[in-house]
Motif scaffolding. Structure first.
Motif, PDB file in Angstrom:
ATOM      1  N   ARG A   1      52.545  34.080  40.851  1.00  0.00           N
ATOM      2  CA  ARG A   1      52.062  32.575  39.899  1.00  0.00           C
ATOM      3  C   ARG A   1      52.033  31.578  41.130  1.00  0.00           C
ATOM      4  O   ARG A   1      50.887  30.551  39.887  1.00  0.00           O
ATOM      5  CB  ARG A   1      53.767  33.141  38.690  1.00  0.00           C
ATOM      6  N   ALA A   2      52.031  31.314  41.743  1.00  0.00           N
ATOM      7  CA  ALA A   2      53.164  30.326  42.261  1.00  0.00           C
ATOM      8  C   ALA A   2      51.524  30.085  43.179  1.00  0.00           C
ATOM      9  O   ALA A   2      50.808  28.986  43.325  1.00  0.00           O
ATOM     10  CB  ALA A   2      54.176  30.637  43.605  1.00  0.00           C
ATOM     11  N   GLN A   3      50.860  30.508  43.845  1.00  0.00           N
ATOM     12  CA  GLN A   3      50.012  30.934  44.403  1.00  0.00           C
ATOM     13  C   GLN A   3      48.545  30.584  43.009  1.00  0.00           C
ATOM     14  O   GLN A   3      47.646  29.627  43.079  1.00  0.00           O
ATOM     15  CB  GLN A   3      49.089  32.379  45.345  1.00  0.00           C
ATOM     16  N   LEU A   4      48.416  31.447  42.190  1.00  0.00           N
ATOM     17  CA  LEU A   4      47.613  30.519  41.107  1.00  0.00           C
ATOM     18  C   LEU A   4      47.600  29.581  40.251  1.00  0.00           C
ATOM     19  O   LEU A   4      46.717  28.704  40.402  1.00  0.00           O
ATOM     20  CB  LEU A   4      48.066  31.970  39.705  1.00  0.00           C
TER      21      LEU A   4
ATOM     22  N   TYR B   1      43.078  37.812  37.366  1.00  0.00           N
ATOM     23  CA  TYR B   1      44.349  37.998  39.264  1.00  0.00           C
ATOM     24  C   TYR B   1      45.874  37.961  39.311  1.00  0.00           C
ATOM     25  O   TYR B   1      45.775  39.075  39.936  1.00  0.00           O
ATOM     26  CB  TYR B   1      44.632  35.815  38.844  1.00  0.00           C
ATOM     27  N   LEU B   2      46.610  37.914  37.996  1.00  0.00           N
ATOM     28  CA  LEU B   2      47.982  38.475  37.647  1.00  0.00           C
ATOM     29  C   LEU B   2      47.728  40.080  37.471  1.00  0.00           C
ATOM     30  O   LEU B   2      48.874  40.454  38.545  1.00  0.00           O
ATOM     31  CB  LEU B   2      48.591  37.976  36.595  1.00  0.00           C
ATOM     32  N   GLU B   3      46.532  40.775  37.108  1.00  0.00           N
ATOM     33  CA  GLU B   3      47.355  42.072  37.220  1.00  0.00           C
ATOM     34  C   GLU B   3      47.364  42.877  38.389  1.00  0.00           C
ATOM     35  O   GLU B   3      47.639  43.454  38.899  1.00  0.00           O
ATOM     36  CB  GLU B   3      46.210  42.396  36.497  1.00  0.00           C
ATOM     37  N   LEU B   4      45.859  42.360  39.777  1.00  0.00           N
ATOM     38  CA  LEU B   4      45.399  42.446  40.765  1.00  0.00           C
ATOM     39  C   LEU B   4      46.401  42.315  41.959  1.00  0.00           C
ATOM     40  O   LEU B   4      46.698  42.816  42.695  1.00  0.00           O
ATOM     41  CB  LEU B   4      43.490  42.370  40.613  1.00  0.00           C
ATOM     42  N   ALA B   5      46.697  41.269  41.437  1.00  0.00           N
ATOM     43  CA  ALA B   5      47.101  39.981  43.279  1.00  0.00           C
ATOM     44  C   ALA B   5      48.875  40.864  42.580  1.00  0.00           C
ATOM     45  O   ALA B   5      49.546  40.319  44.034  1.00  0.00           O
ATOM     46  CB  ALA B   5      47.510  38.914  42.863  1.00  0.00           C
TER      47      ALA B   5
ATOM     48  N   TRP C   1      44.931  26.573  41.343  1.00  0.00           N
ATOM     49  CA  TRP C   1      43.749  25.216  40.478  1.00  0.00           C
ATOM     50  C   TRP C   1      44.278  23.744  40.768  1.00  0.00           C
ATOM     51  O   TRP C   1      43.359  23.588  40.093  1.00  0.00           O
ATOM     52  CB  TRP C   1      45.211  25.589  38.818  1.00  0.00           C
ATOM     53  N   THR C   2      44.630  23.337  41.555  1.00  0.00           N
ATOM     54  CA  THR C   2      45.156  22.220  42.025  1.00  0.00           C
ATOM     55  C   THR C   2      44.276  22.958  43.217  1.00  0.00           C
ATOM     56  O   THR C   2      45.608  21.236  43.760  1.00  0.00           O
ATOM     57  CB  THR C   2      46.312  21.677  41.891  1.00  0.00           C
TER      58      THR C   2
ATOM     59  N   VAL D   1      50.326  43.351  44.870  1.00  0.00           N
ATOM     60  CA  VAL D   1      50.357  42.855  46.071  1.00  0.00           C
ATOM     61  C   VAL D   1      51.860  42.057  46.752  1.00  0.00           C
ATOM     62  O   VAL D   1      52.414  42.142  47.486  1.00  0.00           O
ATOM     63  CB  VAL D   1      49.330  42.671  46.481  1.00  0.00           C
ATOM     64  N   LEU D   2      51.259  40.741  45.958  1.00  0.00           N
ATOM     65  CA  LEU D   2      52.198  39.652  46.662  1.00  0.00           C
ATOM     66  C   LEU D   2      53.465  40.140  45.342  1.00  0.00           C
ATOM     67  O   LEU D   2      54.740  39.020  46.522  1.00  0.00           O
ATOM     68  CB  LEU D   2      51.639  38.630  45.389  1.00  0.00           C
ATOM     69  N   GLY D   3      53.497  40.299  44.651  1.00  0.00           N
ATOM     70  CA  GLY D   3      54.886  40.390  43.702  1.00  0.00           C
ATOM     71  C   GLY D   3      54.206  39.114  42.408  1.00  0.00           C
ATOM     72  O   GLY D   3      54.130  37.844  42.948  1.00  0.00           O
TER      73      GLY D   3
END
Length: 445
Positions: free
Chosen positions: A430-433, A416-420, A437-438, A423-425
Motif C-alpha cells: 500500500r505504501a508503494q502504491l 495491484y494489491l492482489e498481485l503485490a 500515484w505521486t 510478495v511485499l506484504g
C-alpha cells in the motif's frame, strides 16, 4: 528528407520542451502501477530467479546511491536490472497491451526506463517522461508492422526493443542524432519467435527482458557515439521489409505527439494470454445470464479470431505455462471457479477434475467475422448448451480492461494489491502504491 528513426528522435527532442498534459501524466502513472503489479509476482519465480543466479556477479555490488534495482530493492547493473525486471514483468501474463499493435509495451519499456532513470538519480517526472516517449514511439512501430509481423514474431520481443531504446535514450537525455542512432541500433537487436510460447518454455518472458536490455545497450552505446544505419526501418533490407509487409511509416507517424497511445492501453483483468480474454468474459456473462453451474453445462462453443486458436489454442495443457495459452482450459476454469487469477495455474487448480472434465467439452473454432475485426477489436462468440436442453449465445465485443471497457483507477489499485501484497506484504504494498500515484512530485526515484 528525414528518415523514420530521425523523425521519431525529433519528436522526443521536441517533447522535452513541452509540459506533460495531466491526462497523459495520469495514464503514464496507471501504466507504471500496472507494470509493478506484474513485476512482483514474476520476480519470485523463474526465469527471474534463475537469471539472478546466472548474473550473480552483477547484483548487489553497487552501493553508490545511484543504482538500478531489482524488484526486492537489491542494486544491480543497469543492463542486468533491465533484463531481469523486464522478464519478471512479463512472466505472470498480467502486463499491459497495446491492442492495435498486438504488443505488451510495459514490460520492456518501463524496465528500461526505470533501470536507466535509477542509475542516473532521475526524478519521478523525468522517469514518467521516458516511459511516455517509449510508449509513443514503440506503439506506432507496432501498429505499422501489423498483423503480418505477428505471424511468426513475438512483438513484445521485437517491438519492445524500440520501446526500451526510446525510453532509455530519453532518460539519458540524448540529442536528436544520438537518439536516432539508438533506435537504429535497437532495430538490429529485434528478436522473439512465437514458437517459444506455443510449447512449454521460459523464453517468452525473456523476450521482454532481452528487449529491455537491448534497448538500454543501444542507448548507452549511442550516448558514447555508437552509430546505426539510419535507414534501417525503410531500407531495402531493413526492419519493415524483412519483418513485415510494407509498413506505412507516414501513417504511423501522422499523430505522434497529438494522439497519445499511452492513454489507450489495455490493462489485463485475467492472468493469462489476452487472446483468450473475450472468450472468458463472454463465457462468464453467458453463464450468469443462463443461471447455470459448471456441472450443468453440456457444451461450450467458442468462436474466436485466428490468434485465439493459433496462440491460445493449446488443447490439453500439461503445465502452468501451457495452461496460460489454452482457451479451453481458461474458459473451463473461469466457469468452474469464477475467475482466472494466479491460483488457476497452481497444481490444485491445474488438475481439478471438474475443470478438466469441462475443458474437454469446450470447442474452439475460427469465426470469420470475429477474425476480420482483429486486431482493432478483440471479440468472441460464445454458446453454452446446458444438460437440460437450454441453449444461449452471447457476442462479447471487447474485453474487460480494453480502452472501451477500461479498468477504473480503483480496479487497477485492487489488481495491484492482489498481485503485490503476497510478495511485499500488505503494508509495504500500500505504501508503494501511494508512492507510485505521486511519482511526478518525487525528486528522485
Amino acid at each position: 528528407m528525414m528518415r523514420v528513426v530521425e523523425r521519431f528522435a525529433a519528436f522526443a527532442e521536441g517533447y522535452r520542451k513541452l509540459r506533460i498534459e495531466p491526462q497523459v501524466l495520469h495514464h503514464a502513472k496507471r501504466a507504471v502501477i500496472d507494470w509493478h503489479a506484474a513485476l512482483y509476482p514474476g520476480s519470485v519465480v523463474p526465469p527471474a530467479t534463475l537469471l539472478e543466479r546466472a548474473l550473480a556477479e552483477e547484483i548487489g555490488r553497487d552501493g553508490s546511491g545511484n543504482e538500478s534495482r531489482l524488484a526486492d530493492g537489491r542494486p544491480a547493473g543497469v543492463r542486468a536490472a533491465a533484463l531481469i525486471n523486464g522478464a519478471a514483468a512479463h512472466t505472470a501474463e498480467v502486463d499491459d497491451i497495446y491492442r492495435d499493435g498486438i504488443y505488451h509495451p510495459g514490460a520492456p519499456t518501463i524496465a528500461a526506463a526505470l533501470a536507466v532513470a535509477q542509475s542516473r538519480g532521475a526524478s519521478g517526472e523525468a522517469f514518467l517522461r521516458a516511459v511516455i516517449v517509449g510508449y509513443e514511439i514503440s506503439t506506432r512501430i507496432a501498429g505499422a508492422m501489423g498483423r503480418a509481423h505477428y505471424r511468426y514474431w513475438h512483438n513484445t520481443g521485437t517491438i519492445g526493443c524500440f520501446g526500451a531504446a526510446s525510453a532509455a535514450a530519453e532518460a539519458l537525455g540524448l540529442d536528436r542524432a544520438r537518439f536516432a542512432h539508438a533506435l537504429a541500433t535497437a532495430a538490429t537487436f529485434a528478436a522473439g519467435l512465437q514458437q517459444a510460447f506455443r510449447s512449454d518454455s521460459m523464453s517468452k518472458p525473456m523476450h521482454a527482458g532481452r528487449a529491455a536490455e537491448a534497448g538500454v545497450t543501444a542507448a548507452l552505446g549511442a550516448a558514447e557515439g555508437v552509430t546505426g544505419a539510419l535507414d534501417i526501418m525503410e531500407g531495402e533490407a531493413g526492419f519493415g521489409r524483412a519483418m513485415g509487409e510494407g509498413p506505412d511509416w507516414d501513417r504511423a507517424l501522422a499523430t505522434l505527439g497529438e494522439d497519445f497511445h499511452i492513454c489507450k492501453m489495455t490493462f489485463k483483468n485475467h492472468a493469462c494470454c489476452g487472446h483468450a480474454f473475450a472468450a472468458i468474459d463472454g463465457a462468464l456473462a453467458l453463464k450468469a445470464r443462463m443461471g447455470v453451474s459448471a456441472d450443468e453445462i453440456a457444451r461450450v462453443r467458442i468462436g474466436g479470431y485466428g490468434a485465439t486458436l493459433e496462440v491460445a489454442g493449446i488443447a490439453d495443457p500439461a503445465t502452468a505455462a501451457e495452461a496460460r495459452f489454452s482457451t479451453p482450459y481458461l474458459v473451463a476454469t473461469a466457469l468452474t471457479h469464477g475467475s482466472v487469477r494466479l491460483a488457476a495455474f497452481e497444481a490444485p487448480r491445474l488438475g481439478n477434475a471438474k475443470t478438466r472434465s469441462l475443458m474437454r467439452r469446450v470447442e474452439l473454432a475460427l469465426d470469420p467475422a470475429v477474425d476480420a475485426a482483429f486486431p482493432a477489436q478483440r471479440s468472441a462468440r460464445v454458446a453454452i448448451e446446458a444438460r437440460d436442453g437450454r441453449r444461449d449465445e452471447h457476442f462479447q465485443p471487447t474485453r474487460k480492461g480494453d480502452p472501451d471497457l477500461p479498468l477504473s483507477d480503483a480496479e487497477l489499485d485492487a489488481k495491484y494489491l492482489e498481485l503485490a501484497a503476497p510478495v511485499l506484504g500488505e503494508e509495504k504494498a500500500r505504501a508503494q502504491l501511494a508512492r507510485l500515484w505521486t511519482l511526478e512530485r518525487q525528486s528522485r526515484l
